[in-house]
Design a protein around this motif. Structure first.
Motif, PDB file in Angstrom:
ATOM      1  N   GLY A 616       0.810  -1.204   0.000  1.00  0.00           N
ATOM      2  CA  GLY A 616       0.000   0.000   0.000  1.00  0.00           C
ATOM      3  C   GLY A 616       0.847   1.258   0.000  1.00  0.00           C
ATOM      4  O   GLY A 616       2.077   1.218   0.028  1.00  0.00           O
ATOM      5  N   GLN A 617       0.183   2.394  -0.030  1.00  0.00           N
ATOM      6  CA  GLN A 617       0.859   3.697  -0.119  1.00  0.00           C
ATOM      7  C   GLN A 617       1.415   4.082   1.262  1.00  0.00           C
ATOM      8  O   GLN A 617       0.712   4.621   2.098  1.00  0.00           O
ATOM      9  CB  GLN A 617      -0.126   4.753  -0.606  1.00  0.00           C
ATOM     10  N   HIS A 618       2.708   3.770   1.465  1.00  0.00           N
ATOM     11  CA  HIS A 618       3.366   4.103   2.731  1.00  0.00           C
ATOM     12  C   HIS A 618       4.319   5.282   2.589  1.00  0.00           C
ATOM     13  O   HIS A 618       4.485   6.072   3.515  1.00  0.00           O
ATOM     14  CB  HIS A 618       4.145   2.896   3.260  1.00  0.00           C
ATOM     15  N   ILE A 619       4.992   5.382   1.442  1.00  0.00           N
ATOM     16  CA  ILE A 619       6.066   6.361   1.270  1.00  0.00           C
ATOM     17  C   ILE A 619       5.485   7.751   1.027  1.00  0.00           C
ATOM     18  O   ILE A 619       4.586   7.931   0.202  1.00  0.00           O
ATOM     19  CB  ILE A 619       6.995   5.936   0.107  1.00  0.00           C
ATOM     20  N   GLU A 620       6.060   8.735   1.728  1.00  0.00           N
ATOM     21  CA  GLU A 620       5.597  10.122   1.616  1.00  0.00           C
ATOM     22  C   GLU A 620       6.653  11.047   1.012  1.00  0.00           C
ATOM     23  O   GLU A 620       6.327  12.161   0.609  1.00  0.00           O
ATOM     24  CB  GLU A 620       5.180  10.638   2.992  1.00  0.00           C
ATOM     25  N   GLU A 621       7.893  10.602   0.950  1.00  0.00           N
ATOM     26  CA  GLU A 621       8.940  11.368   0.265  1.00  0.00           C
ATOM     27  C   GLU A 621      10.087  10.417  -0.083  1.00  0.00           C
ATOM     28  O   GLU A 621      10.495   9.579   0.729  1.00  0.00           O
ATOM     29  CB  GLU A 621       9.468  12.515   1.137  1.00  0.00           C
ATOM     30  N   TYR A 622      10.599  10.564  -1.297  1.00  0.00           N
ATOM     31  CA  TYR A 622      11.686   9.710  -1.768  1.00  0.00           C
ATOM     32  C   TYR A 622      12.554  10.490  -2.742  1.00  0.00           C
ATOM     33  O   TYR A 622      12.160  11.547  -3.264  1.00  0.00           O
ATOM     34  CB  TYR A 622      11.121   8.471  -2.482  1.00  0.00           C
ATOM     35  N   LYS A 623      13.731   9.959  -3.026  1.00  0.00           N
ATOM     36  CA  LYS A 623      14.565  10.454  -4.123  1.00  0.00           C
ATOM     37  C   LYS A 623      15.323   9.274  -4.728  1.00  0.00           C
ATOM     38  O   LYS A 623      15.596   8.281  -4.049  1.00  0.00           O
ATOM     39  CB  LYS A 623      15.545  11.535  -3.665  1.00  0.00           C
ATOM     40  N   VAL A 624      15.614   9.374  -6.027  1.00  0.00           N
ATOM     41  CA  VAL A 624      16.402   8.375  -6.738  1.00  0.00           C
ATOM     42  C   VAL A 624      17.594   9.087  -7.359  1.00  0.00           C
ATOM     43  O   VAL A 624      17.430  10.108  -8.048  1.00  0.00           O
ATOM     44  CB  VAL A 624      15.586   7.662  -7.826  1.00  0.00           C
ATOM     45  N   GLU A 625      18.807   8.548  -7.112  1.00  0.00           N
ATOM     46  CA  GLU A 625      20.041   9.161  -7.603  1.00  0.00           C
ATOM     47  C   GLU A 625      20.863   8.149  -8.386  1.00  0.00           C
ATOM     48  O   GLU A 625      20.784   6.941  -8.141  1.00  0.00           O
ATOM     49  CB  GLU A 625      20.879   9.684  -6.437  1.00  0.00           C
ATOM     50  N   ALA A 626      21.662   8.661  -9.313  1.00  0.00           N
ATOM     51  CA  ALA A 626      22.588   7.839 -10.091  1.00  0.00           C
ATOM     52  C   ALA A 626      24.008   8.280  -9.805  1.00  0.00           C
ATOM     53  O   ALA A 626      24.287   9.481  -9.696  1.00  0.00           O
ATOM     54  CB  ALA A 626      22.292   7.968 -11.581  1.00  0.00           C
ATOM     55  N   GLN A 627      24.914   7.301  -9.681  1.00  0.00           N
ATOM     56  CA  GLN A 627      26.316   7.620  -9.394  1.00  0.00           C
ATOM     57  C   GLN A 627      27.162   7.530 -10.662  1.00  0.00           C
ATOM     58  O   GLN A 627      27.133   6.540 -11.374  1.00  0.00           O
ATOM     59  CB  GLN A 627      26.893   6.678  -8.340  1.00  0.00           C
ATOM     60  N   LEU A 628      27.895   8.602 -10.907  1.00  0.00           N
ATOM     61  CA  LEU A 628      28.828   8.657 -12.025  1.00  0.00           C
ATOM     62  C   LEU A 628      29.869   9.715 -11.718  1.00  0.00           C
ATOM     63  O   LEU A 628      29.562  10.739 -11.104  1.00  0.00           O
ATOM     64  CB  LEU A 628      28.105   8.990 -13.339  1.00  0.00           C
ATOM     65  N   ASP A 629      31.098   9.445 -12.169  1.00  0.00           N
ATOM     66  CA  ASP A 629      32.199  10.372 -11.939  1.00  0.00           C
ATOM     67  C   ASP A 629      32.322  10.712 -10.451  1.00  0.00           C
ATOM     68  O   ASP A 629      32.480  11.865 -10.051  1.00  0.00           O
ATOM     69  CB  ASP A 629      32.019  11.652 -12.756  1.00  0.00           C
TER      70      ASP A 629
END
Length: 686
Positions: A616-629
């Motif tokens: 169910g809808q639990h998350i209220e804030e998130y971010k997704v990041e990519a690593q390079l350099d």
């Protein structure tokens, strides 16, 4: 006439077969029947690897008479029963370098602790590694099954003590040559008067700021912190014997596995020191055993059992089947032969951090006719500042996401000879900031007549690596976690077509020790018939995809998480990338902030992601990041995920991708984390 026709046909076939044999330009047979070596413009060449193995290569493993027979007690723990017999034989006098063998009868020995062989000349032998043989069943707290060496009882799992490098500091000099090529057997010193033929010397190669800069290893940063490749002031040690002295020129018994360039080593320069005999365990063997553990779905950091650690010289491990051990063997001594050692893993290692089953931490070691089956691991790696020769001969390694990859901080002189890695890779490369700044891992290494799915072969500054007569895909990449520059290939010769000298190691051994040297180690001849496991067969790879977005590039990738419910595999991070909507990663109750990091295992291009919550809808804030350099780039930031969140972004190359849950109502549960290159051909490595 018929006989003449048959003879002519036979000659024709022979000539065609001979014509099909391709010679390497780097090592080939000369007209006089001796091996000829091509050199680089600086004079470097492929070294003679034939000195790897028990007693320096080409010497048959001894058969040592049994002095004690031990039968399984049938009780809960046989560790002390076996150790008592070993200690009894260890107290016996040496005869021709050996005290005797402790023979383990057929059956199962239950062992809750390590078995230690800490006295020279003692052998532990079972009645075979197969059905009807001898089983050591490992139980109890984490430990290693068998340890060869002194001072090992408090050494961490998978590790062993390093070789003693003690020296007589009063007898020392420096190398005066402006450049000593790799593969050389001689050099000039400032003063040879303190040395004599037969002396063992340590050649200390210093790590200087100028050399680190020349190698491009002083510009590595990770998360804003500078990474140290090798500490300035450290030194690599090469141990050799003097076999001739002419004025101030010393000639050695074994070629050098690295070059010595004065402009990068001064000051203080390469120092030559007379070495003291090291008080090490010698002439110890482990034979004909089955080391058995329960199959575990686990990351190697929590794996309870390892196989065999060898901290002695002129030792051997032969015909040992290691079932479900992790970090199975460590070879930290010198002149060790490991023959017909088989390691089997039912489950792939979990997590992005990978173990190894064969760790090379000494010199002149031979891994011969060995096999590993296991996913998400390094089959073989090398430790820091290890000088060869070290050899992998006629080995077969199977497992998706696994590879032969020298691991960290500059080892030299490795030969991977007639090895098969059908669903993995062979890499001599710059690992950059991987691990703790592993950087350039290997120089002066050779892959010879191998079969692998992929090869990453790169030439370090001032050094070379080779892939000769190998079959498999060539790949190019920047150093790990960088986007550029993409490093050019090293030395590929006759790629896709095996060369005529079937085994470089056997050819070199035959030239040095004669055909008897080959027979002594179990080879009838240097021919393809002696390498039956060389078959091209890639294991089937499962895939996952979306009708609109395409192939899921995150599928079955290694995953690290900050928290797992109950610390069980049932809710592990890998469940978010297994392509099954009914399984999911979940944090403990009350844990509302968490992170999941996917290791893409190379630079992968992507432009879309998909996330699904499981409970169910639990998350209220998130971010997704990519690593390079060596830095993190934001791909997405939001407040809602739910059953099916799709986020598109500009094409981005990433080595790792991380989901960070910043706020949630209750515990986090993710059933799918997908990464895609929508409308792209693939997400292959650059």
């Amino acid at each position: 006439m018929k006989k003449i026709a048959l003879l002519l046909l036979s000659l024709l076939i022979t000539n065609i077969t001979s014509a099909q044999k391709i010679e390497s330009e780097w090592v080939y047979w000369g007209k006089d029947g001796k091996l000829v070596y091509k050199t680089t413009p600086a004079g470097d060449k492929i070294m003679d690897f034939s000195h790897a193995g028990y007693m320096g290569g080409g010497i048959a493993l001894p058969v040592v008479p049994a002095k004690r027979l031990v039968k399984p007690s049938g009780g809960n723990d046989d560790t002390q029963l076996i150790q008592n017999a070993i200690d009894e034989v260890a107290a016996m006098p040496l005869k021709n370098g050996f005290r005797g063998t402790v023979e383990l009868a057929p059956g199962t020995f239950t062992c809750s602790g390590l078995i230690v062989l800490s006295v020279s000349g003692v052998v532990l032998r079972g009645h075979g590694s197969g059905a009807g043989g001898t089983i050591i069943k490992m139980v109890g707290s984490p430990h290693t099954a068998i340890v060869i060496g002194r001072g090992n009882t408090n050494v961490a799992l998978g590790r062993t003590e390093k070789a003693d490098s003690s020296t007589v500091n009063t007898i020392r000099t420096s190398i005066t040559d402006a450049y000593v090529p790799s593969g050389s057997v001689s050099f000039t010193v400032a003063d040879a008067s303190g040395f004599k033929i037969g002396d063992i010397i340590n050649i200390n190669r210093p790590v200087t700021e100028s050399w680190v800069h020349f190698m491009g290893m002083d510009n590595m940063w990770r998360d804003g912190k500078k990474q140290t490749w090798i500490r300035t002031g450290a030194h690599g040690v090469t141990k050799r014997k003097i076999i001739a002295i002419a004025g101030n020129k010393l000639t050695l018994d074994i070629p050098l596995a690295d070059s010595y360039d004065a402009k990068f080593l001064n000051p203080p320069g390469a120092i030559v020191v007379k070495a003291m005999p090291a008080p090490r365990v010698m002439q110890v063997g482990v034979e004909n055993l089955h080391i058995q553990c329960p199959p575990l779905e686990i990351d190697y950091g929590h794996a309870p059992y390892a196989g065999v650690r060898v901290g002695g010289d002129d030792c051997w491990v032969k015909d040992v089947y290691c079932e479900e051990t992790m970090n199975t063997t460590v070879l930290a001594g010198n002149r060790i032969t490991m023959e017909k050692v088989i390691v089997k893993h039912t489950y792939a290692n979990l997590g992005a951090s990978k173990p190894t089953d064969f760790s090379l931490e000494g010199s002149q070691n031979l891994i011969d006719r060995c096999e590993i089956t296991g996913g998400n691991m390094y089959f073989v790696w090398t430790s820091s500042l290890i000088a060869g020769p070290n050899v992998l001969l006629n080995c077969t390694f199977k497992g998706i996401g696994s590879r032969i990859q020298p691991h960290q901080r500059w080892s030299t002189g490795l030969l991977v000879d007639n090895c098969t890695v059908p669903d993995g890779g062979i890499d001599f490369m710059n690992r950059g900031i991987a691990g703790s700044g592993h950087g350039w891992t290997m120089g002066w290494a050779v892959a010879w007549n191998c079969i692998a799915k992929t090869y990453i072969i790169q030439n370090p500054p001032g050094a070379a690596n080779w892939a000769i007569g190998c079959i498999g895909k060539r790949e190019q990449t920047a150093r790990l976690f960088d986007s550029n520059p993409v490093l050019p290939d090293g030395n590929f010769d006759s790629h896709g077509s095996p060369v005529g000298i079937q085994s470089l190691y056997l050819a070199q051994l035959a030239e040095r020790a004669g055909t008897q040297g080959i027979k002594n180690i179990g080879y009838i001849a240097n021919s393809k018939k002696m390498f039956p496991n060389k078959v091209v067969s890639v294991l089937p790879v499962k895939t996952d995809g979306d009708k609109t977005l395409g192939l899921n590039l995150a599928f079955a990738r290694p995953v690290n998480t900050s928290d797992v419910k109950g610390n069980t595999h049932e809710f592990g991070g890998e469940k978010s990338v297994d392509g099954n909507q009914n399984t999911y990663w979940c944090t403990d109750d009350g844990v509302t902030k968490a992170a999941l990091e996917i290791d893409m295992e190379g630079p992968v291009n992507m432009n879309a992601l998909q996330l699904s919550e499981a409970l169910g809808q639990h998350i209220e804030e998130y971010k997704v990041e990519a690593q390079l350099d060596s830095d993190w780039k934001l791909l997405a930031h939001g407040t809602t995920i739910g059953k099916n969140l799709i986020v598109k972004f500009p094409p981005t190359i990433a080595w790792k991708v991380k989901l960070t849950v910043l706020k949630a109502k209750t515990n986090v549960a993710i059933s799918n984390f997908g990464l895609y290159l929508e409308n792209g051909k693939s997400g292959s490595k650059i």
